[in-house]
Motif scaffolding. Structure first.
Motif, PDB file in Angstrom:
ATOM      1  N   VAL A 122      32.873  46.637  43.964  1.00  0.00           N
ATOM      2  CA  VAL A 122      32.704  45.311  44.090  1.00  0.00           C
ATOM      3  C   VAL A 122      32.489  44.946  45.839  1.00  0.00           C
ATOM      4  O   VAL A 122      33.464  44.783  46.247  1.00  0.00           O
ATOM      5  CB  VAL A 122      33.408  44.582  43.093  1.00  0.00           C
ATOM      6  CG1 VAL A 122      33.084  42.948  43.530  1.00  0.00           C
ATOM      7  CG2 VAL A 122      33.563  44.811  41.691  1.00  0.00           C
ATOM      8  N   ALA A 155      27.703  44.144  42.997  1.00  0.00           N
ATOM      9  CA  ALA A 155      28.674  45.133  42.240  1.00  0.00           C
ATOM     10  C   ALA A 155      27.775  46.076  41.707  1.00  0.00           C
ATOM     11  O   ALA A 155      26.844  45.901  40.965  1.00  0.00           O
ATOM     12  CB  ALA A 155      29.551  44.186  41.139  1.00  0.00           C
ATOM     13  N   CYS A 158      37.903  43.534  38.794  1.00  0.00           N
ATOM     14  CA  CYS A 158      37.305  42.243  38.851  1.00  0.00           C
ATOM     15  C   CYS A 158      36.585  42.070  37.639  1.00  0.00           C
ATOM     16  O   CYS A 158      35.772  42.792  37.032  1.00  0.00           O
ATOM     17  CB  CYS A 158      36.272  42.349  40.068  1.00  0.00           C
ATOM     18  SG  CYS A 158      36.826  42.362  41.482  1.00  0.00           S
ATOM     19  N   PHE A 173      23.510  48.570  42.487  1.00  0.00           N
ATOM     20  CA  PHE A 173      24.504  47.322  42.648  1.00  0.00           C
ATOM     21  C   PHE A 173      23.623  46.114  42.289  1.00  0.00           C
ATOM     22  O   PHE A 173      22.258  46.130  42.922  1.00  0.00           O
ATOM     23  CB  PHE A 173      24.771  47.303  43.949  1.00  0.00           C
ATOM     24  CG  PHE A 173      26.151  48.250  44.288  1.00  0.00           C
ATOM     25  CD1 PHE A 173      27.299  47.981  44.469  1.00  0.00           C
ATOM     26  CD2 PHE A 173      25.517  49.467  44.669  1.00  0.00           C
ATOM     27  CE1 PHE A 173      28.331  48.693  44.609  1.00  0.00           C
ATOM     28  CE2 PHE A 173      26.542  50.634  44.681  1.00  0.00           C
ATOM     29  CZ  PHE A 173      27.997  50.222  44.836  1.00  0.00           C
ATOM     30  N   ARG A 211      37.352  47.592  41.290  1.00  0.00           N
ATOM     31  CA  ARG A 211      37.516  46.690  42.705  1.00  0.00           C
ATOM     32  C   ARG A 211      36.663  47.412  43.783  1.00  0.00           C
ATOM     33  O   ARG A 211      36.014  46.831  44.637  1.00  0.00           O
ATOM     34  CB  ARG A 211      38.748  46.504  43.149  1.00  0.00           C
ATOM     35  CG  ARG A 211      39.058  45.883  44.430  1.00  0.00           C
ATOM     36  CD  ARG A 211      38.433  44.375  44.784  1.00  0.00           C
ATOM     37  NE  ARG A 211      38.756  43.632  45.792  1.00  0.00           N
ATOM     38  CZ  ARG A 211      37.853  44.000  46.837  1.00  0.00           C
ATOM     39  NH1 ARG A 211      36.910  44.824  47.085  1.00  0.00           N
ATOM     40  NH2 ARG A 211      38.178  43.158  47.977  1.00  0.00           N
ATOM     41  N   VAL A 271      34.818  45.643  36.391  1.00  0.00           N
ATOM     42  CA  VAL A 271      34.243  46.436  37.435  1.00  0.00           C
ATOM     43  C   VAL A 271      35.405  46.945  38.326  1.00  0.00           C
ATOM     44  O   VAL A 271      36.041  46.048  38.693  1.00  0.00           O
ATOM     45  CB  VAL A 271      32.843  46.055  38.150  1.00  0.00           C
ATOM     46  CG1 VAL A 271      32.433  47.242  39.112  1.00  0.00           C
ATOM     47  CG2 VAL A 271      31.920  45.721  37.250  1.00  0.00           C
TER      48      VAL A 271
END
Length: 237
Positions: free
Chosen positions: A232, A189, A211, A197, A229, A227
């Motif tokens: 992610v 993520a 999320c 990420f 979607r 975060v």
């Protein structure tokens, strides 16, 4: 559309093969006896449903691209009918690629110019960063740009990479049909207010798909981070 239809046909064949491998033949249409039998029947139906959803996404994308080509052809034809001198514009075939990492929670194709991807440079210890696809060299080779400037690249650094070095980020259209990650699922993520990420664990999600994550290595005990979607992605593996 060089190579694109090969990707479409290959993807459709994959889903057909997957459905054949999970045939409905052993499925008991009458109420199954025992918990294990019911779970087995449910798994067969769920797998078929996932394959059908993937097939729909592939066909919807193909239809959009065909309509785009027809629109361009119509414009080009109208220009020819007008007799405009020097207008010899031809339809340019757009190349399409795909990401190596496939998951029911994230699309792996089509990767086109302008697609947003997570990219991992080859340098040792490098993290996945958000980039934009500048060129699709072929089905599995790309040129991507890191939009973040640095001392040597004020306009952002450009990299050449392969399909194993990128993960396609879903578009708004993709998000409509994507499944929510299960609780406990390991993901990659984008950390808030960065373009990098990091590994994280899903601890829940909101109604809008956002999320709720626990990032690995987070110093604050019990910290939960929300975060979007789209940002992610399934952990590559």
């Amino acid at each position: 559309m060089e190579g694109y239809w090969d990707v479409v046909v290959s993807s459709l064949q994959d889903t057909c093969n997957a459905n054949e491998a999970n045939s409905f033949d052993p499925l008991e249409l009458a109420p199954a006896e025992g918990k294990d039998a019911k779970l087995q029947n449910r798994d067969i139906v769920v797998k078929h449903k996932e394959n059908l959803e993937k097939t729909k996404r592939i066909l919807d994308t193909a239809l959009i691209n065909v309509n785009g080509l027809l629109s361009q052809a119509k414009v080009t034809g109208n220009e020819a009918d007008d007799g405009s001198v020097g207008r010899r514009n031809k339809l340019k075939s757009q190349k399409f690629g795909r990401s190596y990492y496939q998951s029911p929670y994230n699309p792996s194709e089509p990767v086109v110019v302008g697609s947003e991807v997570a990219f991992k440079p080859k340098q040792k210890g490098a993290e996945w960063i958000q980039c934009e696809v500048l060129k699709v060299l072929n089905e599995i080779k790309f040129e991507v740009k890191d939009p973040e400037p640095d001392e040597n690249n004020p306009n952002g650094q450009i990299f050449k990479c392969t399909w194993k070095e990128i993960i396609l980020m879903p578009t708004a259209e993709d998000l409509v049909s994507l499944k929510n990650y299960p609780v406990g699922y390991r993901v990659l993520a984008r950390y808030p207010e960065t373009t990098t990420f990091y590994p994280a664990e899903v601890i829940g999600f909101k109604k809008d798909g956002t999320c709720r994550l626990k990032f690995e290595g987070e110093e604050e005990v019990g910290k939960e981070t929300e975060v979007e979607r789209k940002l992610v992605l399934p952990f590559p593996g």
